[in-house]
Design an enzyme around this catalytic site. Structure first.
Site, PDB file in Angstrom:
ATOM      1  N   LYS A  94      30.181  35.497  31.080  1.00 37.73           N
ATOM      2  CA  LYS A  94      28.719  35.681  31.080  1.00 37.73           C
ATOM      3  C   LYS A  94      28.263  36.320  32.379  1.00 37.73           C
ATOM      4  O   LYS A  94      27.061  36.379  32.668  1.00 37.73           O
ATOM      5  CB  LYS A  94      28.021  34.331  30.894  1.00 37.73           C
ATOM      6  CG  LYS A  94      28.378  33.649  29.589  1.00 37.73           C
ATOM      7  CD  LYS A  94      27.745  32.261  29.537  1.00 37.73           C
ATOM      8  CE  LYS A  94      28.304  31.441  28.404  1.00 37.73           C
ATOM      9  NZ  LYS A  94      28.039  30.000  28.584  1.00 37.73           N
ATOM     10  N   HIS A  96      51.680  37.680  47.441  1.00 33.61           N
ATOM     11  CA  HIS A  96      52.098  36.674  46.454  1.00 33.61           C
ATOM     12  C   HIS A  96      53.096  35.768  47.206  1.00 33.61           C
ATOM     13  O   HIS A  96      54.305  35.821  46.982  1.00 33.61           O
ATOM     14  CB  HIS A  96      52.768  37.397  45.280  1.00 33.61           C
ATOM     15  CG  HIS A  96      52.956  36.558  44.049  1.00 33.61           C
ATOM     16  ND1 HIS A  96      52.755  35.196  44.008  1.00 33.61           N
ATOM     17  CD2 HIS A  96      53.333  36.914  42.784  1.00 33.61           C
ATOM     18  CE1 HIS A  96      53.001  34.752  42.797  1.00 33.61           C
ATOM     19  NE2 HIS A  96      53.360  35.773  42.033  1.00 33.61           N
ATOM     20  N   ARG A 118      55.046  33.282  34.480  1.00 32.57           N
ATOM     21  CA  ARG A 118      55.890  32.502  35.380  1.00 32.57           C
ATOM     22  C   ARG A 118      55.077  31.671  36.375  1.00 32.57           C
ATOM     23  O   ARG A 118      55.306  30.463  36.534  1.00 32.57           O
ATOM     24  CB  ARG A 118      56.840  33.426  36.159  1.00 32.57           C
ATOM     25  CG  ARG A 118      57.992  33.950  35.348  1.00 32.57           C
ATOM     26  CD  ARG A 118      58.324  35.373  35.749  1.00 32.57           C
ATOM     27  NE  ARG A 118      57.298  36.240  35.216  1.00 32.57           N
ATOM     28  CZ  ARG A 118      57.387  36.849  34.034  1.00 32.57           C
ATOM     29  NH1 ARG A 118      58.488  36.754  33.356  1.00 32.57           N
ATOM     30  NH2 ARG A 118      56.382  37.561  33.554  1.00 32.57           N
ATOM     31  N   THR A 119      54.145  32.305  37.070  1.00 33.39           N
ATOM     32  CA  THR A 119      53.463  31.618  38.168  1.00 33.39           C
ATOM     33  C   THR A 119      52.596  30.475  37.640  1.00 33.39           C
ATOM     34  O   THR A 119      52.648  29.353  38.158  1.00 33.39           O
ATOM     35  CB  THR A 119      52.617  32.629  38.967  1.00 33.39           C
ATOM     36  OG1 THR A 119      53.423  33.761  39.268  1.00 33.39           O
ATOM     37  CG2 THR A 119      52.097  32.012  40.248  1.00 33.39           C
ATOM     38  N   ARG A 123      44.760  33.097  41.095  1.00 33.57           N
ATOM     39  CA  ARG A 123      45.263  34.467  40.893  1.00 33.57           C
ATOM     40  C   ARG A 123      44.066  35.346  40.549  1.00 33.57           C
ATOM     41  O   ARG A 123      43.248  34.986  39.706  1.00 33.57           O
ATOM     42  CB  ARG A 123      46.289  34.540  39.777  1.00 33.57           C
ATOM     43  CG  ARG A 123      46.574  36.007  39.416  1.00 33.57           C
ATOM     44  CD  ARG A 123      47.762  36.185  38.562  1.00 33.57           C
ATOM     45  NE  ARG A 123      48.987  35.928  39.302  1.00 33.57           N
ATOM     46  CZ  ARG A 123      50.205  36.239  38.834  1.00 33.57           C
ATOM     47  NH1 ARG A 123      50.333  36.800  37.663  1.00 33.57           N
ATOM     48  NH2 ARG A 123      51.279  35.976  39.545  1.00 33.57           N
TER      49      ARG A 123
HETATM   50  N1   CP Z   1      56.321  36.945  39.155  1.00 36.75           N
HETATM   51  C1   CP Z   1      55.098  36.732  38.625  1.00 36.75           C
HETATM   52  O1   CP Z   1      54.101  36.611  39.350  1.00 36.75           O
HETATM   53  O2   CP Z   1      55.064  36.627  37.259  1.00 36.75           O
HETATM   54  P1   CP Z   1      53.775  36.287  36.416  1.00 36.75           P
HETATM   55  O3   CP Z   1      52.813  37.450  36.543  1.00 36.75           O
HETATM   56  O4   CP Z   1      54.238  36.073  35.000  1.00 36.75           O
HETATM   57  O5   CP Z   1      53.150  35.043  36.995  1.00 36.75           O
END
Ligand code: CP
Length: 306
Positions: A83, A133, A55-56, A105
């Site tokens: 590496k 998040h 999603r993100t 992320r």
């Molecule tokens: N909600 C969320 O962060 O989903 P993803 O891990 O798929 O990005």
């Protein structure tokens, strides 16, 4: 706005409202036949995802494309990270190519703060370990506001693996700031010590937490972060804390059911609840694009950046 978005605490209350209001306008762009505006033309945005994401990552990329930014996805699995290159060295090398923003992320809490210190680019935290998040909490607030027209005074029950959840931390910061009455519930091993200090009510009984709730937000059992025996079994967890139609019936008749995804069906949520009439789970995903367009636009300087 500050240079970076690493935490909900980087935003003032007015800025949170500004993001949500701007997302309303951004959503309209996604409803046009040609879903593109030139707002971020000439800006380069790097999506640097060290952890899996559906999603993100996808919604950031769609948001960037709708705003006409030049976007680049670094596939960690085929980069020099394999590496042994460190996050700092990888970031400095990306920096050398002069991007405007890096969307990060990472499995380590605080990874965004490290990049913030060493990078001139604006850093957006797309989830760092068990820390935060922020764009997820913003899209959750946007979805709640769309359905309830307010956040102030709403009872929001957040249920599940609270301990390992960055979604919980960002949502607690945001929802309490906007005046929601936040309840949390989960097995004692999943409840962070002293969580009441953050202005939430904790109950070991999920039925109490969801009683009269306006919003039920389920959290995923994060099996990849479980290091030890937190719960006796997934089946027992579902019996004690899983969101079933019987439990939903304790909430208000107009309750909405949320989940940030990915879901463990039959573990934290029953399939008939996830796909049922109260579920807004796919609306959350759709709203993620508009909210991330708003964040990118405002971090780039808003109207001044046009
Ligand atoms: N909600 C969320 O962060 O989903 P993803 O891990 O798929 O990005």
């Amino acid at each position: 706005m500050k240079k970076d978005l690493l935490s909900i605490d980087d935003l003032t209350t007015d800025e949170i409202h500004l993001v949500l209001d701007t997302a309303e306008a951004m959503r309209e762009i996604g409803q046009r036949p040609i879903k593109k505006v030139p707002t971020l033309r000439g800006k380069t945005i790097v999506n640097l995802f060290y952890e899996a994401s559906t999603r993100t990552r996808t919604s950031f990329e769609i948001a960037e494309k709708r705003l006409s930014a030049d976007t680049l996805n670094i596939a960690v699995a085929t980069s020099s990270v394999l590496k042994g290159e460190t996050l700092a060295d990888t970031a400095m090398n990306i920096e050398a190519m002069a991007p405007d923003m890096i969307v990060l992320r990472h499995a380590s809490s605080g990874a965004g703060h490290l990049l913030s210190r060493i990078c001139r680019s604006r850093i957006i935290n797309a989830g760092d370990g068990m820390h935060e998040h922020p764009t997820q909490a913003l899209l959750d607030a946007f979805t709640i506001r769309e359905h309830k027209k307010r956040l102030d005074g709403l009872k929001v029950a957040i249920v599940g693996d609270l301990l390992h959840s960055r979604v919980l931390r960002s949502n607690v910061l945001l929802l309490t700031r906007l005046g929601a009455d936040v309840w949390v519930s989960g097995p004692p091993t999943f409840v962070p010590h002293g969580i009441e200090r953050f202005g939430v009510r904790a109950s070991p009984r999920v039925d109490e937490a969801v009683e009269g709730a306006d919003v039920i937000m389920m959290l995923r059992i994060q099996q990849e972060r479980l290091n030890g025996a937190f719960i006796p079994s997934l089946r027992e967890y579902f019996t004690t804390f899983g969101m079933t139609a019987e439990r939903v019936a304790r909430a208000r008749p107009d309750v909405i059911i949320m989940h940030p995804g990915p879901m463990n069906r039959g573990v934290e949520i029953a399939s008939d609840v996830a796909d049922g009439p109260y579920s807004v789970i796919l609306e959350q995903v759709a709203n993620g694009v508009a909210v991330r367009m708003a964040v990118l636009y405002l971090l780039a300087g808003g109207a001044e950046g046009d």
